[in-house]
Motif scaffolding. Structure first.
Motif, PDB file in Angstrom:
ATOM      1  N   VAL A   1       6.793  15.011  -7.555  1.00 36.91           N
ATOM      2  CA  VAL A   1       8.217  15.309  -7.638  1.00 36.91           C
ATOM      3  C   VAL A   1       8.885  14.887  -8.943  1.00 36.91           C
ATOM      4  O   VAL A   1      10.005  15.301  -9.215  1.00 36.91           O
ATOM      5  CB  VAL A   1       8.993  14.665  -6.459  1.00 36.91           C
ATOM      6  N   GLY A   2       8.246  14.069  -9.744  1.00 37.04           N
ATOM      7  CA  GLY A   2       8.906  13.504 -10.909  1.00 37.04           C
ATOM      8  C   GLY A   2       8.543  14.179 -12.217  1.00 37.04           C
ATOM      9  O   GLY A   2       7.764  15.129 -12.268  1.00 37.04           O
ATOM     10  N   HIS A   3       9.146  13.656 -13.270  1.00 39.71           N
ATOM     11  CA  HIS A   3       8.852  14.115 -14.631  1.00 39.71           C
ATOM     12  C   HIS A   3       7.714  13.267 -15.185  1.00 39.71           C
ATOM     13  O   HIS A   3       7.694  12.044 -15.033  1.00 39.71           O
ATOM     14  CB  HIS A   3      10.089  13.984 -15.519  1.00 39.71           C
TER      15      HIS A   3
ATOM     16  N   ILE B   1       0.831  -1.205   0.000  1.00 39.11           N
ATOM     17  CA  ILE B   1       0.000   0.000   0.000  1.00 39.11           C
ATOM     18  C   ILE B   1       0.865   1.254   0.000  1.00 39.11           C
ATOM     19  O   ILE B   1       0.621   2.207  -0.752  1.00 39.11           O
ATOM     20  CB  ILE B   1      -0.963  -0.012   1.208  1.00 39.11           C
ATOM     21  N   ARG B   2       1.895   1.278   0.861  1.00 41.64           N
ATOM     22  CA  ARG B   2       2.781   2.455   0.907  1.00 41.64           C
ATOM     23  C   ARG B   2       3.508   2.651  -0.422  1.00 41.64           C
ATOM     24  O   ARG B   2       3.638   3.771  -0.909  1.00 41.64           O
ATOM     25  CB  ARG B   2       3.784   2.313   2.048  1.00 41.64           C
ATOM     26  N   SER B   3       3.949   1.571  -1.025  1.00 44.45           N
ATOM     27  CA  SER B   3       4.654   1.665  -2.307  1.00 44.45           C
ATOM     28  C   SER B   3       3.725   2.163  -3.409  1.00 44.45           C
ATOM     29  O   SER B   3       4.101   3.006  -4.226  1.00 44.45           O
ATOM     30  CB  SER B   3       5.224   0.296  -2.693  1.00 44.45           C
ATOM     31  N   HIS B   4       2.523   1.638  -3.426  1.00 45.88           N
ATOM     32  CA  HIS B   4       1.560   2.069  -4.434  1.00 45.88           C
ATOM     33  C   HIS B   4       1.235   3.552  -4.277  1.00 45.88           C
ATOM     34  O   HIS B   4       1.153   4.288  -5.256  1.00 45.88           O
ATOM     35  CB  HIS B   4       0.282   1.233  -4.344  1.00 45.88           C
ATOM     36  N   TYR B   5       1.079   4.008  -3.053  1.00 44.41           N
ATOM     37  CA  TYR B   5       0.817   5.435  -2.795  1.00 44.41           C
ATOM     38  C   TYR B   5       1.994   6.271  -3.288  1.00 44.41           C
ATOM     39  O   TYR B   5       1.807   7.297  -3.931  1.00 44.41           O
ATOM     40  CB  TYR B   5       0.571   5.665  -1.301  1.00 44.41           C
ATOM     41  N   ALA B   6       3.218   5.820  -2.998  1.00 42.72           N
ATOM     42  CA  ALA B   6       4.397   6.560  -3.429  1.00 42.72           C
ATOM     43  C   ALA B   6       4.460   6.656  -4.948  1.00 42.72           C
ATOM     44  O   ALA B   6       4.761   7.710  -5.502  1.00 42.72           O
ATOM     45  CB  ALA B   6       5.664   5.901  -2.887  1.00 42.72           C
ATOM     46  N   ILE B   7       4.164   5.560  -5.630  1.00 44.69           N
ATOM     47  CA  ILE B   7       4.209   5.567  -7.092  1.00 44.69           C
ATOM     48  C   ILE B   7       3.095   6.427  -7.663  1.00 44.69           C
ATOM     49  O   ILE B   7       3.306   7.237  -8.557  1.00 44.69           O
ATOM     50  CB  ILE B   7       4.102   4.130  -7.645  1.00 44.69           C
ATOM     51  N   ASP B   8       1.902   6.268  -7.128  1.00 42.81           N
ATOM     52  CA  ASP B   8       0.737   6.918  -7.717  1.00 42.81           C
ATOM     53  C   ASP B   8       0.619   8.394  -7.372  1.00 42.81           C
ATOM     54  O   ASP B   8       0.197   9.188  -8.193  1.00 42.81           O
ATOM     55  CB  ASP B   8      -0.523   6.174  -7.277  1.00 42.81           C
TER      56      ASP B   8
ATOM     57  N   VAL C   1       6.913   4.370 -15.509  1.00 48.55           N
ATOM     58  CA  VAL C   1       6.907   3.566 -14.283  1.00 48.55           C
ATOM     59  C   VAL C   1       5.511   3.026 -14.019  1.00 48.55           C
ATOM     60  O   VAL C   1       5.337   1.849 -13.681  1.00 48.55           O
ATOM     61  CB  VAL C   1       7.407   4.398 -13.075  1.00 48.55           C
ATOM     62  N   GLU C   2       4.505   3.868 -14.185  1.00 54.02           N
ATOM     63  CA  GLU C   2       3.126   3.436 -13.956  1.00 54.02           C
ATOM     64  C   GLU C   2       2.738   2.310 -14.915  1.00 54.02           C
ATOM     65  O   GLU C   2       2.059   1.362 -14.527  1.00 54.02           O
ATOM     66  CB  GLU C   2       2.186   4.624 -14.109  1.00 54.02           C
ATOM     67  N   GLY C   3       3.185   2.397 -16.151  1.00 54.32           N
ATOM     68  CA  GLY C   3       2.904   1.332 -17.117  1.00 54.32           C
ATOM     69  C   GLY C   3       3.548   0.015 -16.724  1.00 54.32           C
ATOM     70  O   GLY C   3       2.928  -1.050 -16.814  1.00 54.32           O
ATOM     71  N   ILE C   4       4.797   0.086 -16.264  1.00 52.02           N
ATOM     72  CA  ILE C   4       5.506  -1.117 -15.832  1.00 52.02           C
ATOM     73  C   ILE C   4       4.807  -1.745 -14.630  1.00 52.02           C
ATOM     74  O   ILE C   4       4.582  -2.962 -14.584  1.00 52.02           O
ATOM     75  CB  ILE C   4       6.979  -0.785 -15.500  1.00 52.02           C
ATOM     76  N   VAL C   5       4.453  -0.919 -13.662  1.00 53.85           N
ATOM     77  CA  VAL C   5       3.783  -1.427 -12.458  1.00 53.85           C
ATOM     78  C   VAL C   5       2.421  -2.016 -12.816  1.00 53.85           C
ATOM     79  O   VAL C   5       2.053  -3.086 -12.331  1.00 53.85           O
ATOM     80  CB  VAL C   5       3.655  -0.320 -11.388  1.00 53.85           C
ATOM     81  N   SER C   6       1.674  -1.353 -13.681  1.00 54.17           N
ATOM     82  CA  SER C   6       0.365  -1.868 -14.096  1.00 54.17           C
ATOM     83  C   SER C   6       0.502  -3.218 -14.783  1.00 54.17           C
ATOM     84  O   SER C   6      -0.302  -4.124 -14.557  1.00 54.17           O
ATOM     85  CB  SER C   6      -0.326  -0.875 -15.029  1.00 54.17           C
ATOM     86  N   LYS C   7       1.527  -3.365 -15.620  1.00 53.53           N
ATOM     87  CA  LYS C   7       1.751  -4.646 -16.294  1.00 53.53           C
ATOM     88  C   LYS C   7       2.099  -5.727 -15.270  1.00 53.53           C
ATOM     89  O   LYS C   7       1.589  -6.854 -15.350  1.00 53.53           O
ATOM     90  CB  LYS C   7       2.859  -4.529 -17.327  1.00 53.53           C
ATOM     91  N   MET C   8       2.939  -5.400 -14.301  1.00 53.97           N
ATOM     92  CA  MET C   8       3.306  -6.378 -13.272  1.00 53.97           C
ATOM     93  C   MET C   8       2.086  -6.809 -12.465  1.00 53.97           C
ATOM     94  O   MET C   8       1.896  -8.002 -12.203  1.00 53.97           O
ATOM     95  CB  MET C   8       4.373  -5.788 -12.348  1.00 53.97           C
ATOM     96  N   ILE C   9       1.247  -5.855 -12.109  1.00 51.92           N
ATOM     97  CA  ILE C   9       0.036  -6.170 -11.344  1.00 51.92           C
ATOM     98  C   ILE C   9      -0.915  -7.013 -12.198  1.00 51.92           C
ATOM     99  O   ILE C   9      -1.494  -7.985 -11.723  1.00 51.92           O
ATOM    100  CB  ILE C   9      -0.643  -4.884 -10.832  1.00 51.92           C
ATOM    101  N   GLY C  10      -1.057  -6.652 -13.465  1.00 51.60           N
ATOM    102  CA  GLY C  10      -1.915  -7.419 -14.367  1.00 51.60           C
ATOM    103  C   GLY C  10      -1.429  -8.851 -14.553  1.00 51.60           C
ATOM    104  O   GLY C  10      -2.221  -9.797 -14.532  1.00 51.60           O
TER     105      GLY C  10
END
Length: 95
Positions: free
Chosen positions: A56-58, A43-50, A65-74
């Protein structure tokens, strides 16, 4: 003459965080241990990413990063569904 009193603290409203609640039943002691050990970190990691990365990021890097994480979750969800189906078939037929 200088005023030596500390400025009065203003009360800030509580931070609003959206929450989705869903109840699940876990019938496996091993799965319960995994949830207890890993779910908070997830949960903490997902909050940090989302949320935090968006601040803070570009934008393009965050979208990547969001695409990679979504693919991993899928992929993980698909594997869980396959395992669920496999166990359902095994449980349906008496041994």
């Amino acid at each position: 003459m200088a005023d030596n009193t500390a400025p009065e603290k203003t009360s800030r409203p509580a931070i609003s965080r959206p929450v989705f609640e869903r109840s699940i039943k876990i019938h496996s002691e091993q799965a319960i241990r995994v949830i207890r050990r890993s779910f908070g970190r997830l949960i903490r990691s997902h909050y940090a990413i989302d949320v935090t990365l968006r601040i803070v990021g570009h934008e393009q890097a965050i979208d990547d990063v969001e695409g990679i994480v979504s693919k991993m979750i899928g992929d993980c969800a698909e594997q869980l569904q396959q395992e669920k189906a496999r166990l359902g078939v095994c449980l349906t037929y008496p041994t």
